[in-house]
Motif scaffolding. Structure first.
Motif, PDB file in Angstrom:
ATOM      1  N   MET B 128      -1.632  -2.665  -6.141  1.00 38.37           N
ATOM      2  CA  MET B 128      -2.690  -2.141  -7.007  1.00 38.37           C
ATOM      3  C   MET B 128      -4.060  -2.585  -6.507  1.00 38.37           C
ATOM      4  SD  MET B 128      -1.531  -0.048  -9.091  1.00 38.37           S
ATOM      5  CE  MET B 128      -3.095   0.240  -9.908  1.00 38.37           C
ATOM      6  N   GLU B 129      -4.102  -3.835  -6.057  1.00 35.37           N
ATOM      7  CA  GLU B 129      -5.356  -4.359  -5.521  1.00 35.37           C
ATOM      8  C   GLU B 129      -5.816  -3.520  -4.325  1.00 35.37           C
ATOM      9  OE1 GLU B 129      -6.023  -8.607  -3.744  1.00 35.37           O
ATOM     10  OE2 GLU B 129      -5.027  -8.724  -5.711  1.00 35.37           O
ATOM     11  N   VAL B 134      -9.015   0.994  -1.660  1.00 33.88           N
ATOM     12  CA  VAL B 134      -9.221   2.295  -1.013  1.00 33.88           C
ATOM     13  C   VAL B 134      -9.651   3.357  -2.018  1.00 33.88           C
ATOM     14  CG1 VAL B 134      -7.608   1.783   0.855  1.00 33.88           C
ATOM     15  CG2 VAL B 134      -6.781   2.964  -1.184  1.00 33.88           C
ATOM     16  N   GLY B 135      -9.871   2.946  -3.259  1.00 35.20           N
ATOM     17  CA  GLY B 135     -10.504   3.826  -4.236  1.00 35.20           C
ATOM     18  C   GLY B 135      -9.605   4.794  -4.980  1.00 35.20           C
ATOM     19  N   ILE B 136      -8.278   4.581  -5.010  1.00 38.58           N
ATOM     20  CA  ILE B 136      -7.437   5.501  -5.787  1.00 38.58           C
ATOM     21  C   ILE B 136      -6.387   4.775  -6.622  1.00 38.58           C
ATOM     22  CG2 ILE B 136      -7.526   7.811  -4.790  1.00 38.58           C
ATOM     23  CD1 ILE B 136      -5.631   6.900  -2.650  1.00 38.58           C
ATOM     24  N   PRO B 137      -6.796   3.778  -7.431  1.00 33.51           N
ATOM     25  CA  PRO B 137      -5.783   3.098  -8.254  1.00 33.51           C
ATOM     26  C   PRO B 137      -5.165   4.049  -9.276  1.00 33.51           C
ATOM     27  CG  PRO B 137      -7.993   2.460  -8.933  1.00 33.51           C
ATOM     28  CD  PRO B 137      -8.145   3.269  -7.675  1.00 33.51           C
ATOM     29  N   GLU B 138      -5.916   5.085  -9.692  1.00 32.57           N
ATOM     30  CA  GLU B 138      -5.405   5.975 -10.742  1.00 32.57           C
ATOM     31  C   GLU B 138      -4.253   6.860 -10.252  1.00 32.57           C
ATOM     32  OE1 GLU B 138      -8.217   6.258  -9.201  1.00 32.57           O
ATOM     33  OE2 GLU B 138      -8.565   8.348  -8.624  1.00 32.57           O
ATOM     34  N   LYS B 139      -4.025   6.894  -8.938  1.00 31.64           N
ATOM     35  CA  LYS B 139      -2.947   7.751  -8.420  1.00 31.64           C
ATOM     36  C   LYS B 139      -1.653   6.981  -8.171  1.00 31.64           C
ATOM     37  CE  LYS B 139      -5.517  11.472  -7.852  1.00 31.64           C
ATOM     38  NZ  LYS B 139      -5.330  12.646  -8.716  1.00 31.64           N
ATOM     39  N   ALA B 140      -1.596   5.738  -8.637  1.00 29.59           N
ATOM     40  CA  ALA B 140      -0.467   4.866  -8.293  1.00 29.59           C
ATOM     41  C   ALA B 140       0.896   5.496  -8.587  1.00 29.59           C
ATOM     42  CB  ALA B 140      -0.588   3.539  -9.037  1.00 29.59           C
ATOM     43  N   ASN B 141       0.996   6.254  -9.682  1.00 29.27           N
ATOM     44  CA  ASN B 141       2.312   6.756 -10.057  1.00 29.27           C
ATOM     45  C   ASN B 141       2.550   8.216  -9.705  1.00 29.27           C
ATOM     46  OD1 ASN B 141       3.328   4.302 -11.109  1.00 29.27           O
ATOM     47  ND2 ASN B 141       1.943   4.586 -12.862  1.00 29.27           N
ATOM     48  N   LEU B 161      -2.050  -1.975   5.217  1.00 30.47           N
ATOM     49  CA  LEU B 161      -2.716  -3.242   4.882  1.00 30.47           C
ATOM     50  C   LEU B 161      -1.827  -4.153   4.054  1.00 30.47           C
ATOM     51  CD1 LEU B 161      -6.337  -2.076   4.012  1.00 30.47           C
ATOM     52  CD2 LEU B 161      -5.596  -3.362   6.020  1.00 30.47           C
ATOM     53  N   ALA B 162      -0.906  -3.545   3.325  1.00 29.30           N
ATOM     54  CA  ALA B 162      -0.052  -4.326   2.436  1.00 29.30           C
ATOM     55  C   ALA B 162       0.775  -5.352   3.188  1.00 29.30           C
ATOM     56  CB  ALA B 162       0.873  -3.394   1.650  1.00 29.30           C
TER      57      ALA B 162
END
Lengths: 273, 250
Positions: B128-129, B134-141, B161-162
């Protein structure tokens, strides 16, 4: 621009609902025609239909309890053999596919040898070889011989289905997984197979249906499956037409159920892609 | 921008050769070194071997001869070394190569859990971090095919990067994107460079090369034609071929 219009793309004036109605009417017409031919044909043969004698072979009432008749007993054996063979065939199929795609010469040769031998000899011959030749040597019984023969046979075809499905996954998926440091095993189980399974499922269902149908061959080594029970009843009663129709109907119910189930599963799998 | 302090060598590629089965020689005695925190930009016409070089660096292609050492680990036939290097080298592909059957969050989390053996919770938090970064936390699911190209590529960067890599390789990361989406991806790459990530970038984005690159290599037919600071290559190329190529694409 020239537009091609194919007649079957035309929707009748009444819309899709009337198209469906017309389809159903056509279907009934064909079925009606076939039935008429059958009835007329058997009339000419002078065949005496005795459908009322069939139910007792499916089930009977004894002391107010429902008891399975010989046909249902046979059906259970068919289920048992097909079920175990299907599981084993999947194992053989996946293993062979992975061996065939490995870098080892020995593994590839082994897989190819198995495929060529199994696919180029008749299942009936394989069944006899396993039961009459391997059976006494290895000390395996009738039922296990049948399961082994069926699963080796269907496994060979399943392996080609697995292989095609795995190969169809884009090369970039392997590369992405490898670049993240995933092992080959994790790459297969987490990335490649879950994607391949959607493409594999429809042809694999076809193979499972073949397996159920091919299982009728085990009656030749005196296993009392559905087909064998049918032959037995016919030998006793001469109800050839009725019993064979009933047996065909039962196989049809199994295979149609199977493909409906898999269709449902496919819809559930179809999340992405 | 203040002058960046570069560290010691992290990548050493020495005289690597690679010939494809179709007889095309992609790399020809190619040698270079990359220092920690350095951003190396590689340019050149298609078929010049720039992508092949990147792919050799994390073992996606086998080299025929020469040696590659990354952070002290030689890239040889030992499986452990290869896995070790792949853990430390992140790669971003031209066609994103996201896993279509996994959600964005799972795409980013998977390798952390399987390779870095992190717990599900820990991996999700890191993911999530990174998605915020990269500016798209809202697309996680969501699933990757519901994202635009630019969003997909940003997820791919987060995914690489993870693994907390020491080096990031970018193989024409913006070439498959619609023009209006190139900017958002370059922005992420720029931020990474500023944070001090060691990067090798194969690109046709000359503005980016000039602004972010510490060093630039122009290569053709598997060999280095010219090497220097981006400014020098742009304003004062020593080789005629370099000037010609740059004038064609600028």
């Amino acid at each position: 621009m020239r537009t091609l219009i194919f007649p079957y793309h035309k929707i009748p004036a009444g819309g899709p609902r009337s198209a469906l109605l017309i389809d159903v009417l056509k279907f009934l017409l064909v079925i009606g025609g076939i039935t008429w031919l059958m009835v007329r044909g058997t009339d000419m043969l002078g065949y005496n239909w005795q459908w009322y004698r069939v139910p007792q072979y499916l089930f009977s009432f004894e002391n107010n309890q429902l008891k399975a008749g010989p046909l249902l007993d046979g059906l259970m054996v068919t289920f048992y053999i097909s079920g175990f063979s299907l599981l084993l065939a999947l194992v053989f199929g996946l293993t062979t596919a992975l061996l065939r795609m490995s870098n080892s010469f020995l593994a590839t040769a082994l897989a190819r040898g198995y495929l060529e031998i199994i696919r180029n000899t008749p299942l009936l011959v394989q069944l006899f070889l396993i039961y009459f030749v391997l059976g006494p040597i290895l000390g395996i019984d009738r039922l296990f011989s049948a399961v082994l023969a069926l699963s080796l046979f269907e496994g060979a075809y399943a392996s080609e289905i697995f292989r095609a499905g795995i190969v169809s996954v884009h090369k970039g998926q392997w590369e992405a997984a490898y670049s993240l440091g995933l092992s080959s095993r994790d790459t297969y189980s987490r990335i490649i197979l879950p994607q391949a399974i959607r493409r594999i499922l429809p042809p694999l269902t076809g193979q499972a249906i073949s397996l159920v149908k091919d299982s009728a061959l085990v009656s030749t080594i005196a296993i009392y499956d559905l087909t064998m029970r049918g032959q037995e009843i016919i030998a006793d009663t001469y109800l050839a037409f009725e019993i064979w129709f009933t047996i065909a109907g039962i196989y049809l119910v199994i295979t149609v159920t199977l493909s409906t189930l898999v269709n449902r599963m496919e819809n559930r799998f179809r999340v992405a892609i | 921008m203040p002058e960046k302090m570069l560290g010691n060598d992290i990548i050493t590629a020495d005289k690597i050769n690679k010939t494809f089965p179709n007889e095309v020689q992609a790399l020809c005695d190619f040698s270079t070194r990359v220092r920690r925190r350095e951003v190396l930009v590689i340019i050149g016409p298609s078929g010049s071997g720039k992508s092949t070089f990147l792919r050799c660096l994390n073992g996606l292609e086998e080299i025929d001869s020469g040696s590659i050492v990354i952070d002290g680990v030689p890239l040889d036939h030992k499986k452990e070394n290869r896995l070790e290097i792949r853990k430390e080298v992140g790669m971003v592909f031209q066609l994103f190569n996201l896993f279509p059957h996994l959600t964005v969050l799972d795409n980013v989390s998977l390798a952390q859990r399987l390779v870095r053996k992190k717990s599900k919770k820990e991996a999700s938090e890191t993911s999530m971090e990174l998605l915020r970064k990269v500016g798209i936390p809202e697309k996680a699911n969501t699933f990757p095919n519901h994202l635009s190209g630019g969003q997909q590529q940003r997820v791919a960067i987060a995914r690489a990067l993870a693994m907390m890599p020491k080096v990031m390789l970018f193989d024409e990361a913006t070439s498959a994107l619609d023009p209006e989406m190139i900017g958002e991806v370059l922005e992420v790459m720029k931020n990474l460079a500023q944070e001090g990530m060691t990067m090798i970038v194969v690109t046709h984005e000359m503005g980016f090369a000039r602004e972010v690159g510490d060093r630039m290599i122009f290569m053709e037919e598997g060999e280095i034609v010219e090497e220097g600071s981006p400014d020098q290559l742009f304003t004062n190329p020593k080789k005629e071929r370099t000037g010609l190529f740059l004038s064609q694409i600028l």
